[in-house]
Design an enzyme around this catalytic site. Structure first.
Site, PDB file in Angstrom:
ATOM      1  N   GLU A 181       0.827  -1.213   0.000  1.00  0.00           N
ATOM      2  CA  GLU A 181       0.000   0.000   0.000  1.00  0.00           C
ATOM      3  C   GLU A 181       0.858   1.260   0.000  1.00  0.00           C
ATOM      4  O   GLU A 181       0.475   2.280  -0.598  1.00  0.00           O
ATOM      5  CB  GLU A 181      -0.948  -0.001   1.207  1.00  0.00           C
ATOM      6  CG  GLU A 181      -1.916  -1.167   1.237  1.00  0.00           C
ATOM      7  CD  GLU A 181      -2.726  -1.298  -0.037  1.00  0.00           C
ATOM      8  OE1 GLU A 181      -3.040  -0.262  -0.662  1.00  0.00           O
ATOM      9  OE2 GLU A 181      -3.042  -2.441  -0.430  1.00  0.00           O
TER      10      GLU A 181
ATOM     11  N   HIS B 187       1.614   2.270  -3.587  1.00  0.00           N
ATOM     12  CA  HIS B 187       0.549   3.076  -4.204  1.00  0.00           C
ATOM     13  C   HIS B 187       0.575   4.509  -3.672  1.00  0.00           C
ATOM     14  O   HIS B 187       0.504   5.474  -4.442  1.00  0.00           O
ATOM     15  CB  HIS B 187      -0.824   2.459  -3.891  1.00  0.00           C
ATOM     16  CG  HIS B 187      -1.060   1.119  -4.510  1.00  0.00           C
ATOM     17  ND1 HIS B 187      -0.894   0.871  -5.855  1.00  0.00           N
ATOM     18  CD2 HIS B 187      -1.465  -0.057  -3.970  1.00  0.00           C
ATOM     19  CE1 HIS B 187      -1.199  -0.384  -6.113  1.00  0.00           C
ATOM     20  NE2 HIS B 187      -1.539  -0.971  -4.979  1.00  0.00           N
TER      21      HIS B 187
END
Length: 364
Positions: free
Chosen positions: A18, A21
């Protein structure tokens, strides 16, 4: 402690994915208003200047949220820094950054392992045979109760020796005993268990039980000869993991019936990692790298709700010159998400019921 170590490894890999991203978005000036690890109720929350950071109850994944999807956002819908208003290439970088982060992290882990743990040089043999992996829940080994990390210490009432010869002799016993009973003694977490193997008959008429076997013993390590050897060996390991992972997914597609039983959920992965941590904590490095590469390969598959599915939509947009209707994309993504969550629940229930302590409880 070994279970906590395995869970910590999985949580770290989710954070890395994550973070890929999130950092790719922030690096390009794209708004990202949520960074969440896990799903469900919020356990911890911190509101930053632009982003809400949250830890949620079910650590089975995570997500980065964008104001584009927030109906309460006060940002002008025409703002060029909204994700949906960026060119296809910018969005593709953000979507693929999680996969890239997992691959880079896997390589860094392998470099760290070689540099810190060292390079295997020799094996100090000990009696017995190690079971590194059970190949599926329907294999004779799994039916008998064998688990990854077990040490087979006796077969047919006879104590096993040590080294490669012992492994070869035991394999020969299995091959020559299709559909026959083989009583074995297994050492698991300091406890001896009596199990019964019944090898299945292969098309060639030989017995097989569906496990990997390795000599038992203490591995002796040596220090690497400089950074060059560290990078070379880490690169070789990384290439091997990627190759085997891709081959595994290829076999799942081409030979689904035989390989579907080998698909594991988070419970089985944690169990596997816990066994590794209990037997040799140094191997947690390799475990983390292996799972990180698997996360990367899974996420790049062109399936709805995964990074690969979003990249597929971007590819169509680039070819058409305009995106597919938003309702169509949302419908496909929501359907894919429900299917993935359903599969996850099935795997969690299946793997939980196969845990040794759960089996013992159910048999009482």
């Amino acid at each position: 402690m070994s279970v906590l170590a395995a869970i910590a490894v999985l949580a770290l890999l989710i954070v890395v994915h994550e973070a890929g991203h999130f950092l790719a978005a922030r690096w390009q000036g794209i708004y990202a208003n949520r960074f969440s690890i896990g799903f469900g109720p919020v356990l911890l929350r911190y509101q930053g200047k632009e982003t809400e950071y949250a830890l949620r109850a079910f650590p089975l994944g995570g997500y980065v949220g964008f104001p584009d999807d927030d109906p309460d956002s006060t940002i002008d819908p025409r703002d060029p820094n909204l994700m949906r208003n960026r060119p296809v290439l910018d969005r593709a970088i953000v979507i693929s950054a999680g996969v890239i982060a997992n691959l880079i992290f896997a390589f860094v882990i392998l470099v760290t392992q070689v540099a810190i743990v060292g390079i295997p040089q020799s094996l100090q043999p000990q009696p017995g045979i190690v079971v590194p992996q059970v190949m599926g829940e329907k294999t004779p080994a799994a039916i008998a109760g064998l688990q990854a990390g077990d040490v087979i210490t006796a077969s047919g009432g006879q104590a096993l020796g040590s080294g490669e010869t012992t492994v070869k002799d035991f394999i020969q016993i299995i091959k020559t005993s299709p559909e026959q009973t083989i009583p074995i003694t297994v050492k698991r977490n300091g406890t001896e268990l009596q199990l019964t193997l019944v090898p299945e008959r292969s098309p060639e008429g030989q017995g097989r039980i569906g496990v990997q076997l390795a000599p038992n013993g203490q591995i002796n390590y040596r220090r690497p000869n400089g950074p060059g050897e560290v990078l070379r060996l880490a690169s070789q390991q990384f290439e091997e993991i990627v190759r085997r992972t891709i081959q595994g997914f290829g076999q799942l597609v081409t030979n689904f019936q035989e390989t579907a039983g080998q698909v594991s959920g988070p419970v089985k992965i944690v169990e596997w990692g816990a066994n590794i941590a209990a037997s040799d904590s140094g191997n947690l490095f390799f475990f983390a790298a292996l799972i990180s590469v698997n996360l990367a390969v899974i996420n790049i598959l062109p399936l709805p709700a995964l990074d690969g599915g979003q990249l597929f939509f971007l590819l169509i947009e680039a070819l058409r010159g305009r995106p597919l209707p938003q309702k169509l994309q949302e419908g496909v993504m929501q359907t894919g998400l429900m299917l993935l969550l359903g599969l996850g629940i099935v795997l969690i229930v299946r793997d939980t019921t196969q845990l040794a302590w759960v089996q013992q409880f159910l048999q009482q």
